[in-house]
Design a protein around this motif. Structure first.
Motif, PDB file in Angstrom:
ATOM      1  N   UNK A 168       0.844  -1.072  -0.048  1.00 32.49           N
ATOM      2  CA  UNK A 168       0.107  -0.031  -0.003  1.00 32.49           C
ATOM      3  C   UNK A 168       1.029   1.057   0.098  1.00 32.49           C
ATOM      4  N   UNK A 169       1.759   1.224   0.702  1.00 33.70           N
ATOM      5  CA  UNK A 169       2.978   2.374   0.866  1.00 33.70           C
ATOM      6  C   UNK A 169       3.550   2.570  -0.581  1.00 33.70           C
ATOM      7  N   UNK A 170       4.018   1.252  -1.158  1.00 35.44           N
ATOM      8  CA  UNK A 170       4.668   1.644  -2.375  1.00 35.44           C
ATOM      9  C   UNK A 170       3.516   2.236  -3.422  1.00 35.44           C
ATOM     10  N   UNK A 171       2.382   1.528  -3.542  1.00 33.89           N
ATOM     11  CA  UNK A 171       1.265   2.366  -4.357  1.00 33.89           C
ATOM     12  C   UNK A 171       1.214   3.658  -4.045  1.00 33.89           C
ATOM     13  N   UNK A 172       0.953   4.175  -2.741  1.00 32.35           N
ATOM     14  CA  UNK A 172       0.782   5.530  -2.608  1.00 32.35           C
ATOM     15  C   UNK A 172       2.069   6.361  -2.834  1.00 32.35           C
ATOM     16  N   UNK A 173       3.182   5.887  -2.760  1.00 31.75           N
ATOM     17  CA  UNK A 173       4.268   6.624  -2.955  1.00 31.75           C
ATOM     18  C   UNK A 173       4.353   6.721  -4.718  1.00 31.75           C
TER      19      UNK A 173
END
Length: 192
Positions: A168-173
């Protein structure tokens, strides 16, 4: 003069209706194939909480065997992404045609012409960002992904049976970096 404004209002109304139809399509497509509805919410400090509920009862439910039911489920999932992209492209092409009609009309007043040109520019920029974000997410290993960008709202539908906090953090980044949108305006929807 009155008929020009009336035509412009009608054309603008059609564009708005198309945008609303696209939004509703995304909104009602939040349900995944196993009856699980996924959503994320901002926590106020820029963080994202991913939650999945089954039948709206508030209890957490993740189907560990989702996506392992054989070739039929994979085929349906692949069709979902292909169909979504086709519908999005068709809708956007219609919107561009309407805007081109307003722009090409010699009776269009200067203010309406400028608004139509700005809407078309915004629409094409959103389309470019969607393709870029989808490509970057695929490069990071997300098999199927669809991104829709609207003013103040981004939806990311991603095929992933196990969407961890790190993913999720990777997608958000990627989404926030490419679109300059705040994390609380990004909705990540896992679809198995």
């Amino acid at each position: 003069m009155f008929s020009i404004k009336r035509k412009t209002i009608i054309m603008a109304s059609l564009v708005v209706l198309l945008v609303v139809a696209g939004y509703l399509n995304v909104r009602f497509s939040d349900k995944t194939g196993d009856g699980t509805q996924a959503s994320n919410t901002g926590t106020g400090n820029g963080g994202i909480v991913l939650s999945q509920t089954k039948d709206g009862d508030g209890s957490a439910s993740v189907n560990a065997n989702a996506g392992e039911s054989g070739g039929d489920a994979a085929s349906v999932s692949a069709n979902y992404y292909a169909n979504f992209k086709t519908e999005r492209e068709t809708s956007r092409n219609q919107q561009i045609e309407y805007l081109d009609g307003i722009i090409a009309d010699s009776n269009t007043d200067a203010e309406t012409l400028k608004q139509a040109q700005n809407q078309k520019l915004t629409l094409t920029q959103s389309m470019e960002k969607e393709v870029t974000v989808e490509g970057l997410l695929k490069a990071k290993g997300f098999e199927d992904v669809v991104v829709t960008i609207h003013e103040g709202s981004i939806n990311v539908v991603v095929k992933d049976g196990d969407l961890t906090d790190a993913k999720v953090a990777q997608i958000l980044d990627i989404v926030c970096r490419e679109t300059k949108e705040a994390p609380e305006n990004v909705k990540i929807i896992p679809k198995t």
